[in-house]
Design an enzyme around this catalytic site. Sequence first.
Site, PDB file in Angstrom:
ATOM      1  N   ARG A  90       2.119  25.117  21.257  1.00 30.98           N
ATOM      2  CA  ARG A  90       0.798  24.915  21.852  1.00 30.98           C
ATOM      3  C   ARG A  90       0.230  23.603  21.321  1.00 30.98           C
ATOM      4  O   ARG A  90       0.061  23.443  20.109  1.00 30.98           O
ATOM      5  CB  ARG A  90      -0.128  26.076  21.476  1.00 30.98           C
ATOM      6  N   HIS A 134      -9.544  20.400  23.268  1.00 32.36           N
ATOM      7  CA  HIS A 134      -9.675  20.808  21.867  1.00 32.36           C
ATOM      8  C   HIS A 134     -10.619  19.804  21.206  1.00 32.36           C
ATOM      9  O   HIS A 134     -10.243  19.050  20.321  1.00 32.36           O
ATOM     10  CB  HIS A 134      -8.304  20.867  21.197  1.00 32.36           C
ATOM     11  N   GLU A 179     -11.867  27.287  21.521  1.00 32.32           N
ATOM     12  CA  GLU A 179     -13.019  27.629  20.688  1.00 32.32           C
ATOM     13  C   GLU A 179     -14.299  26.949  21.167  1.00 32.32           C
ATOM     14  O   GLU A 179     -14.901  26.138  20.433  1.00 32.32           O
ATOM     15  CB  GLU A 179     -12.733  27.288  19.221  1.00 32.32           C
ATOM     16  N   ASN A 309      -8.225  33.332  18.627  1.00 36.52           N
ATOM     17  CA  ASN A 309      -8.001  32.638  17.356  1.00 36.52           C
ATOM     18  C   ASN A 309      -8.700  33.439  16.266  1.00 36.52           C
ATOM     19  O   ASN A 309      -9.906  33.691  16.357  1.00 36.52           O
ATOM     20  CB  ASN A 309      -8.586  31.227  17.396  1.00 36.52           C
ATOM     21  N   TYR A 311      -9.119  34.064  11.949  1.00 30.94           N
ATOM     22  CA  TYR A 311      -8.858  33.637  10.566  1.00 30.94           C
ATOM     23  C   TYR A 311      -9.416  34.615   9.529  1.00 30.94           C
ATOM     24  O   TYR A 311      -8.789  34.872   8.511  1.00 30.94           O
ATOM     25  CB  TYR A 311      -9.442  32.240  10.316  1.00 30.94           C
ATOM     26  N   GLU A 386      -4.167  31.123  17.649  1.00 33.20           N
ATOM     27  CA  GLU A 386      -4.250  30.488  16.322  1.00 33.20           C
ATOM     28  C   GLU A 386      -4.409  31.558  15.261  1.00 33.20           C
ATOM     29  O   GLU A 386      -5.195  32.496  15.427  1.00 33.20           O
ATOM     30  CB  GLU A 386      -5.463  29.557  16.187  1.00 33.20           C
TER      31      GLU A 386
HETATM   32  O1  IFM Z   1      -8.105  23.270  12.502  1.00 34.32           O
HETATM   33  C1  IFM Z   1      -8.845  24.202  13.211  1.00 34.32           C
HETATM   34  C2  IFM Z   1      -8.523  24.161  14.683  1.00 34.32           C
HETATM   35  O2  IFM Z   1      -8.700  22.884  15.209  1.00 34.32           O
HETATM   36  C3  IFM Z   1      -9.396  25.111  15.441  1.00 34.32           C
HETATM   37  N1  IFM Z   1      -9.350  26.423  14.873  1.00 34.32           N
HETATM   38  C4  IFM Z   1      -9.517  26.556  13.458  1.00 34.32           C
HETATM   39  C5  IFM Z   1      -8.579  25.601  12.723  1.00 34.32           C
HETATM   40  C6  IFM Z   1      -8.769  25.738  11.202  1.00 34.32           C
HETATM   41  O3  IFM Z   1     -10.074  25.456  10.855  1.00 34.32           O
END
Ligand code: IFM
Length: 483
Positions: A90, A134, A179, A309, A311, A386
Amino acid sequence: MTVTESGPLADSATPAPAFPPGFVWGAATAAYQIEGAAAEDGRTPSIWDTFSHTPGRTAAGDTGDVAVDHYHRFREDVRLMAELGLTSYRFSISWPRVQPTGRGPAVQRGLDFYRALTDELLAHGITPLATLYHWDLPQHLEDAGGWPARDTAYRFADYAALAAEALGDRIATWTTLNEPWCSAFLGYGSGVHAPGRTDPGDALRAAHHLNLGHGLAVGALRAALPGTAQLAVSLNLHQVRPLSQDPADLDAARRIDAVGNRVFTGPMLDGAYPADLLADTARLVDWDTLVRPGDLAEISRPIDLLGINYYTPTVVSSAAHADDRHRHDGHGASEHSPWPGADQVAFHLAPGELTAMGWPIDPTGLTDLLLAVHRAHPGLPMLVTENGAAFEDRVGPDGTVDDRDRIAYLHGHLAALARAVELGADVRGYYLWSLLDNFEWAYGYAKRFGAVHVDYRTLARTPKASAHWYAQVIRTGTLPVPN
Ligand code: IFM
């Protein structure tokens, strides 16, 4: 997505992996974070070029001028991907490289780069997934008002059509925006991202125009691409957890779910902005004039996949139940909030170890999020577009990087994904963030997310232990237990 209705669903015990047949194993990057070649072949500045060149905006004044020079080293990078065994990659297309002023015809040299990249991927048996946006809005369009201006949505759809016409014979899967929450609320609300503006009304206007741009782009892509094309959007959905079941904390979670998640999933997937979001933000923007007749039908054009995405989870309470408001939302320090209509909400660190970003590690959030989306939108397949972590990687005397903390992070999150699949979530693939160490926006090069280490002096690439581990996962379809 909020878990106000129940506690976390995931069991933290490692489940047996259950990756469905044909599961996509990928890695992700973004143009401004890796390409460099900022002024080559007709590319003009994006808002991130302007922002990163403004003193004080990024750590150490870092910019993406050179980044990791992927523009010139993409063949080596594709070789690395092939060695990892990736089945998909990607990447994002740089809008100002393809259409420098954000209007008018495409620049052939810009398109040629993406043609060459996709040809190289296909020659190595790696399926490309292209992200159209992006975060690198052409500066020309920011000068004309940026995302708070309605016209930007139409410009985005035109650019999507150009990209699809030129690359649609090679790329079957597209995601419109990456995002959009960050674009709208960090870019125009807290100002920690480009273009660095800080007006909550503009942030909400930007969110609507990003939604509109997404819908218009879906229409443009469907018109330009074969009927088999797969269209998606990638959202950083916040896995929102109330600190307690106190009604004030539940209301805090509802507000953050509204302005963090449902501001996008509402119009995109349900064809309406949530009534509570409109009420929470009514004093900041006139929604009746912002949302024009026909907009919601446009925005809710069907998509084939939802990109997620993830985290870390987002733990919130009423400000009355905390003394250090806004300190732990994980989205950078600013005196301006990125959460319009949620002034009385406080953010807390979830329990767990922290990554180098200061983000708590909690894989159960991924299971909960995937299941919550599955319940809310049954029938919509998901991709994790992500997931990954920054750590303080150390290069050993022999040049290797033994990043066990990243392996543990990935192991936990892939197990969490497998758990969600076992419980019924339709997840088709996983893209590790990121293939390479790269420009981490306002943090510059200080935070390393790559499975492949990059020496920023020589630009030499060295796969870390996590890259070897991920290759084994891909090869075997199992999750080797980290030592
Ligand atoms: O690096 C970023 C990415 O560009 C978008 N999502 C989160 C990642 C980590 O912060």
